[in-house]
Design a protein around this motif. Structure first.
Motif, PDB file in Angstrom:
ATOM      1  N   ALA A  39       0.779  -1.476  -0.090  1.00  0.00           N
ATOM      2  CA  ALA A  39       0.054  -0.045   0.051  1.00  0.00           C
ATOM      3  C   ALA A  39       0.775   1.176   0.037  1.00  0.00           C
ATOM      4  O   ALA A  39       0.579   2.286  -0.578  1.00  0.00           O
ATOM      5  N   THR A  40       1.855   1.237   0.576  1.00  0.00           N
ATOM      6  CA  THR A  40       2.974   2.327   0.630  1.00  0.00           C
ATOM      7  C   THR A  40       3.615   2.598  -0.462  1.00  0.00           C
ATOM      8  O   THR A  40       3.950   3.461  -0.758  1.00  0.00           O
ATOM      9  N   HIS A  41       4.369   1.350  -0.784  1.00  0.00           N
ATOM     10  CA  HIS A  41       5.120   1.296  -1.767  1.00  0.00           C
ATOM     11  C   HIS A  41       4.842   0.428  -3.143  1.00  0.00           C
ATOM     12  O   HIS A  41       5.134  -0.799  -3.441  1.00  0.00           O
ATOM     13  N   PRO A  42       3.413   0.768  -3.715  1.00  0.00           N
ATOM     14  CA  PRO A  42       2.672  -0.099  -4.651  1.00  0.00           C
ATOM     15  C   PRO A  42       3.509  -0.649  -5.781  1.00  0.00           C
ATOM     16  O   PRO A  42       3.204  -1.785  -6.285  1.00  0.00           O
ATOM     17  N   ARG A  43       4.484  -0.155  -6.258  1.00  0.00           N
ATOM     18  CA  ARG A  43       5.079  -0.465  -7.524  1.00  0.00           C
ATOM     19  C   ARG A  43       6.563  -1.190  -7.336  1.00  0.00           C
ATOM     20  O   ARG A  43       7.376  -1.669  -8.081  1.00  0.00           O
ATOM     21  N   ASP A  44       6.910  -1.262  -5.890  1.00  0.00           N
ATOM     22  CA  ASP A  44       8.193  -2.023  -5.723  1.00  0.00           C
ATOM     23  C   ASP A  44       8.076  -3.511  -5.795  1.00  0.00           C
ATOM     24  O   ASP A  44       7.183  -4.193  -5.021  1.00  0.00           O
ATOM     25  N   SER A  45       8.960  -3.968  -6.405  1.00  0.00           N
ATOM     26  CA  SER A  45       8.789  -5.555  -6.849  1.00  0.00           C
ATOM     27  C   SER A  45       9.200  -6.497  -5.738  1.00  0.00           C
ATOM     28  O   SER A  45       8.509  -7.562  -5.713  1.00  0.00           O
TER      29      SER A  45
END
Length: 554
Positions: A39-45
């Protein structure tokens, strides 16, 4: 005054906390930490992949709209295996207010498309459920029962409009994903036959009804569909056409092009090849894209022995449908990977999927491991998971592979556990005594018979296995033409005979933590006698199979 933590620090801290919680057996807490991270870092793989791994096999009974949106986004991510979220979504589905009534109506064989409209309406409009139906295999008997009954009602009404077209297409994709493992009654078979006679004049809605029971390439005039233009098809129907017509034709052509590098003369090898030609295995649709690694991390001795070589070499012995070798090729992009298998049908699927994921450092060849001794090649890393135990003489195959290992190289092996496989014997014996053949119809009938057994029947233990819910998986699980299993003490004896040294035994983090708590000596982790006693006390820990790394002793 300390400097404020960076975003990267927060991500690493969250990942470390989740790993610690998983090692402590606190899976729900780990999932919650990672949900907050996404939710905080939505695109961090890294966080997305970690959440997929943590939630795999974990049913949820509730989720707010924000969490559902995160799960839906992850289910649509090409770099994450949708199957990881199947149990979570199934849990949410079965916990919904309308599901018990829908299940009861399905068991009573009522026309749920007429009698349970409110429950059906909510069911077929749930985006998360449609995502799982499209991209995974449903592995729950209750949900399968409901889906099979809705399918039946749709066909007998010959009316796909009674549910949303999007749901009908998702259900058709689910039926294909499972290789049509769901049982069909005689009246369904007759209705399907009548529908198939109209193949020449079918529109998308009628074709979806047909695709609920058999792939489009089984229709008499399927080759005409190769001329269709994808832009003329609806968004919901297009993936069905691509998979069952376009990809089917591609795989047939690819199978003819695969090079055979050994003969296949063993009677057992021929029987196993025949089985996997009919039922390529494992069944997989999307891939958990790994983080790239260096081969030196796995085999550090190689660089010390020969620093002049710039690219490593990896052999996947028994590559199947490509999930394992593609994962290996993506993990080690600086290596050349060769995958061999007995089955051309499996290798054709693997080749197409490698192209889909843009893998360039992977070659597929047809071969029998037993015939590779004279190949004249050596490899830095050899992996053979779930393969040797399907040979007439597993040790003979293992010896051939050991001879292909470069000095300083590492071998990773996967073998069935006799202790963990013991509960499956009841289902295997039930299938054998009942005389179910390993055909598509035989597998469907066998599955239906097991599902109809009393809940206390020992054969029903197979319902906890994901493999039970697809035709190829079910056949591999309880109807295989050749299978051995091992104890850890037997594996220790094999390692000694082959001159191999155990490096590590792969386990979930919570299992490793429990073992270390019982045996704190660092040397204990490679003592298979201690692991054997540990498994005796915890017979489910190697339910998949033993997976371990080893190297030459000298």
């Amino acid at each position: 005054m300390p400097a404020p933590s960076s975003s990267a620090d927060n991500i690493v801290a969250g990942l470390n906390l989740a790993n610690t919680l998983r090692a402590q057996g606190r899976q729900l807490d780990a999932v919650q930490v990672l949900l907050e991270g996404v939710a905080t870092h939505p695109r961090d793989s890294r966080i997305r992949l970690a959440l997929a791994a943590a939630i795999d096999g974990f049913p949820l009974d509730s989720a707010d709209p924000a969490v559902r949106e995160i799960l839906l986004d992850l289910c649509r991510d090409e770099n994450i295996a949708t199957q990881c979220f199947a149990d979570a979504v199934i849990g949410l589905t079965k916990s919904s207010a309308g599901f018990p009534g829908l299940l009861a109506a399905s068991i009573a064989r009522r026309d749920v498309l007429a009698a349970c409209i409110p429950e059906v309406s909510a069911f077929v409009r749930e985006p998360l459920l449609r995502a799982i139906l499209s991209g995974a295999v449903v592995n729950d008997p209750d949900l399968e029962h409901v889906l099979a009954h809705i399918r039946r009602c749709m066909l007998l009404r010959a009316d796909a409009e009674t549910v949303t077209f999007e749901f009908a297409c998702a259900l058709a994709r689910q039926c294909f994903n499972t290789e049509y493992a769901m049982f069909a009654a005689e009246d369904e078979t007759q209705a399907l036959h009548r529908l198939q006679q109209q193949a020449g004049s079918m529109d998308e809605k009628a074709l979806v009804l047909a695709a609920l029971y058999a792939p489009l390439n089984h229709l008499p005039q399927w080759e005409r569909m190769l001329q269709w233009k994808p832009e003329n098809l609806s968004d919901a129907f297009r993936p069905i056409w691509q998979t069952q017509v376009v990809h089917y034709r591609q795989e047939r052509a690819l199978a003819e092009q695969i090079e055979a590098i050994t003969p296949i003369t063993s009677d057992v090898s021929q029987a196993v090849r025949g089985m996997y030609e009919e039922n390529p295995y494992p069944r997989w649709l999307t891939l958990q894209r790994p983080q790239a690694r260096s081969l030196a991390e796995v085999a550090p001795d190689l660089a010390a022995r020969d620093s002049s070589r710039t690219r490593g070499s990896i052999l996947i012995a028994g590559g199947g449908t490509g999930q394992h070798p593609i994962h290996a090729a993506l993990t080690f992009p600086d290596c050349e990977v060769i995958a061999v298998d007995l089955s051309r049908a499996s290798l054709a699927y693997a080749t197409r999927m490698a192209e889909r994921f843009g893998v360039k450092n992977l070659t597929f060849r047809q071969a029998d491991i037993l015939e590779l001794a004279s190949w004249g090649q050596q490899f830095d890393l050899i992996e053979s998971l779930g393969v040797l135990h399907h040979m007439k003489d597993p040790l003979a195959g293992w010896r051939v592979l050991a001879g292909l290992l470069r000095p300083g190289g590492v071998m990773r092996i996967g073998l069935y556990s006799t202790i963990a496989r013991k509960p499956l014997q009841a289902a295997r014996e039930f299938a054998r005594q009942s005389g179910f053949p390993g055909t598509a119809e035989g597998i469907r009938n066998c599955r239906r018979a097991i599902l109809d057994l009393p809940e206390t029947h020992p054969a029903r233990v197979v319902l906890i296995s994901d493999d039970f819910y697809s035709s190829s998986g079910c056949r591999d699980l309880i109807m295989h033409v050749q299978e051995h299993s091992f104890t850890l003490l037997q594996i220790a004896a094999c390692l000694r005979e082959l001159g191999l040294q155990l490096l590590s035994l792969q386990c979930p983090p919570e299992v490793h933590a429990a073992f270390r708590a019982a045996h704190p000596d660092p040397a204990a982790v490679t003592d298979l006698a201690l692991w054997d006693r540990f498994e005796q006390r915890h017979p489910d820990i190697f339910r998949g199979m033993y997976q371990f790394s080893c190297r030459r002793s000298n």
